[in-house]
Design a protein around this motif. Structure first.
Motif, PDB file in Angstrom:
ATOM      1  N   GLU A  33       0.184 -16.158   3.005  1.00  0.00           N
ATOM      2  CA  GLU A  33      -0.595 -15.579   1.901  1.00  0.00           C
ATOM      3  C   GLU A  33      -2.073 -15.444   2.256  1.00  0.00           C
ATOM      4  O   GLU A  33      -2.759 -14.550   1.738  1.00  0.00           O
ATOM      5  CB  GLU A  33      -0.455 -16.443   0.644  1.00  0.00           C
ATOM      6  CG  GLU A  33       0.898 -16.366  -0.043  1.00  0.00           C
ATOM      7  CD  GLU A  33       1.953 -17.239   0.607  1.00  0.00           C
ATOM      8  OE1 GLU A  33       3.116 -17.163   0.189  1.00  0.00           O
ATOM      9  OE2 GLU A  33       1.623 -17.981   1.560  1.00  0.00           O
ATOM     10  N   ASP A  36      -2.809 -12.055   3.806  1.00  0.00           N
ATOM     11  CA  ASP A  36      -2.723 -10.977   2.806  1.00  0.00           C
ATOM     12  C   ASP A  36      -3.888 -11.046   1.826  1.00  0.00           C
ATOM     13  O   ASP A  36      -4.432 -10.009   1.416  1.00  0.00           O
ATOM     14  CB  ASP A  36      -1.399 -11.071   2.055  1.00  0.00           C
ATOM     15  CG  ASP A  36      -0.207 -10.763   2.947  1.00  0.00           C
ATOM     16  OD1 ASP A  36      -0.393 -10.021   3.931  1.00  0.00           O
ATOM     17  OD2 ASP A  36       0.901 -11.260   2.670  1.00  0.00           O
ATOM     18  N   ILE A  37      -4.270 -12.250   1.437  1.00  0.00           N
ATOM     19  CA  ILE A  37      -5.389 -12.410   0.510  1.00  0.00           C
ATOM     20  C   ILE A  37      -6.677 -11.902   1.142  1.00  0.00           C
ATOM     21  O   ILE A  37      -7.456 -11.176   0.500  1.00  0.00           O
ATOM     22  CB  ILE A  37      -5.537 -13.892   0.093  1.00  0.00           C
ATOM     23  CG1 ILE A  37      -4.398 -14.280  -0.859  1.00  0.00           C
ATOM     24  CG2 ILE A  37      -6.891 -14.137  -0.582  1.00  0.00           C
ATOM     25  CD1 ILE A  37      -4.333 -15.759  -1.170  1.00  0.00           C
ATOM     26  N   LEU A 148      -0.714 -13.550  -5.152  1.00  0.00           N
ATOM     27  CA  LEU A 148      -0.836 -14.183  -3.836  1.00  0.00           C
ATOM     28  C   LEU A 148      -1.648 -15.475  -3.933  1.00  0.00           C
ATOM     29  O   LEU A 148      -1.311 -16.485  -3.299  1.00  0.00           O
ATOM     30  CB  LEU A 148      -1.503 -13.222  -2.855  1.00  0.00           C
ATOM     31  CG  LEU A 148      -0.629 -12.077  -2.343  1.00  0.00           C
ATOM     32  CD1 LEU A 148      -1.477 -11.049  -1.599  1.00  0.00           C
ATOM     33  CD2 LEU A 148       0.477 -12.599  -1.429  1.00  0.00           C
ATOM     34  N   ARG A 149      -2.705 -15.448  -4.714  1.00  0.00           N
ATOM     35  CA  ARG A 149      -3.523 -16.645  -4.868  1.00  0.00           C
ATOM     36  C   ARG A 149      -2.736 -17.756  -5.564  1.00  0.00           C
ATOM     37  O   ARG A 149      -2.870 -18.928  -5.208  1.00  0.00           O
ATOM     38  CB  ARG A 149      -4.789 -16.309  -5.656  1.00  0.00           C
ATOM     39  CG  ARG A 149      -5.834 -15.541  -4.839  1.00  0.00           C
ATOM     40  CD  ARG A 149      -6.951 -15.024  -5.704  1.00  0.00           C
ATOM     41  NE  ARG A 149      -8.030 -14.429  -4.912  1.00  0.00           N
ATOM     42  CZ  ARG A 149      -8.969 -13.633  -5.397  1.00  0.00           C
ATOM     43  NH1 ARG A 149      -8.968 -13.326  -6.695  1.00  0.00           N
ATOM     44  NH2 ARG A 149      -9.915 -13.140  -4.616  1.00  0.00           N
ATOM     45  N   ALA A 151       0.552 -18.127  -5.439  1.00  0.00           N
ATOM     46  CA  ALA A 151       1.516 -18.624  -4.449  1.00  0.00           C
ATOM     47  C   ALA A 151       0.827 -19.520  -3.430  1.00  0.00           C
ATOM     48  O   ALA A 151       1.352 -20.576  -3.046  1.00  0.00           O
ATOM     49  CB  ALA A 151       2.189 -17.449  -3.745  1.00  0.00           C
ATOM     50  N   ARG A 152      -0.369 -19.099  -2.996  1.00  0.00           N
ATOM     51  CA  ARG A 152      -1.138 -19.920  -2.050  1.00  0.00           C
ATOM     52  C   ARG A 152      -1.452 -21.287  -2.647  1.00  0.00           C
ATOM     53  O   ARG A 152      -1.264 -22.328  -1.994  1.00  0.00           O
ATOM     54  CB  ARG A 152      -2.436 -19.218  -1.695  1.00  0.00           C
ATOM     55  CG  ARG A 152      -3.383 -20.031  -0.828  1.00  0.00           C
ATOM     56  CD  ARG A 152      -4.818 -19.536  -0.978  1.00  0.00           C
ATOM     57  NE  ARG A 152      -5.294 -19.658  -2.356  1.00  0.00           N
ATOM     58  CZ  ARG A 152      -6.433 -19.127  -2.791  1.00  0.00           C
ATOM     59  NH1 ARG A 152      -7.200 -18.439  -1.970  1.00  0.00           N
ATOM     60  NH2 ARG A 152      -6.801 -19.294  -4.058  1.00  0.00           N
TER      61      ARG A 152
END
Length: 245
Positions: A33, A36-37, A148-149, A151-152
């Motif tokens: 992630e 991607d972030i 994404l954040r 999930a991170r």
């Protein structure tokens, strides 16, 4: 400085815990992630700028429509006043004829202005669609970034929880060792990444090099509780049942 079999076993425990801490730190830094972030965060400013650009263009066109509408209304008002005067029939024949000519001219002017206003209104519709599209792209991008954040953060929470547990276990092991031995271990660890290594089949678990005959003899002759270090890498050698001496 002595290292009884119990102490050597605790050194192996410490080595295993440090290895796990290193793995967890690497895991936290290497979450997919994160890549991607970083990529989406770089795109965010451009998407925001595109929304601002399209909204500004739309606002400019809307003001242009307002000006065009005001111009049309001004001609309509003038034509309405002239028509009222003409219908009243007051004034000379020449002045009434002049009103008729002016009404015809105003009608032509109104048609031109209305066509121009219609053209601008069509441009407004296109600009609205473009602005709405830019906003949708930006909002979709923001939603993806938020996911994404999340999930991170969830993955990092798991890693950090395990790291706290491992670190707590490490503290307990360190407390079971002498300050002198811990200081030596930490100094080597700072230089080499690991402070100790298991001796397995005559190989140091740190540098992976096999001991020569002279070194094997030295280690084999050492007292059971003597602190030994690898001749090649300097790590503390921890003898095991598989040392092969």
């Amino acid at each position: 400085m002595k290292a009884s079999p119990h102490v050597q076993a605790r050194l192996l425990d410490l080595l295993a815990l440090d290895t796990r801490l290193t793995q967890l730190d690497h895991q936290a830094r290497s979450l997919p992630e994160l890549t991607d972030i970083a990529r989406l965060e770089k795109q965010a400013d451009d998407l925001d700028a595109e929304v601002v650009r399209t909204e500004t263009a739309l606002s400019d066109l809307q003001r242009e429509v307002a000006r065009a509408d005001a111009a049309v209304q001004q001609v309509r008002d003038r034509a309405a006043r002239d028509q009222t005067r003409l219908d009243a029939g007051t004034g000379t024949s020449k002045s009434l004829q002049g009103l008729q000519h002016e009404l015809a001219s105003l009608a032509r002017r109104q048609a031109v202005l209305e066509d121009e206003e219609l053209e601008v209104m069509e441009r407004v519709e296109a600009a609205q669609a473009e602005a709405q599209g830019a906003a949708r792209v930006r909002d979709g991008h923001g939603a993806q970034l938020a996911q994404l954040r999340t999930a991170r953060d969830e993955k990092l929470a798991v890693v950090r929880a395990e790291r706290e547990t491992v670190a707590s276990g490490r503290d307990a092991v360190v407390a079971d060792l002498s300050d002198e031995l811990v200081a030596l271990y930490e100094r080597i660890r700072a230089q080499r990444g690991t402070g100790a290594a298991a001796l397995v089949q005559r190989r140091c678990g740190g540098c992976r090099l096999e001991m020569n005959a002279v070194e094997r003899g030295r280690v084999a002759a050492a007292a059971e509780d003597e602190v030994l270090r690898c001749e090649e890498c300097g790590r503390i050698l921890v003898r095991t049942e598989e040392s092969g001496l």
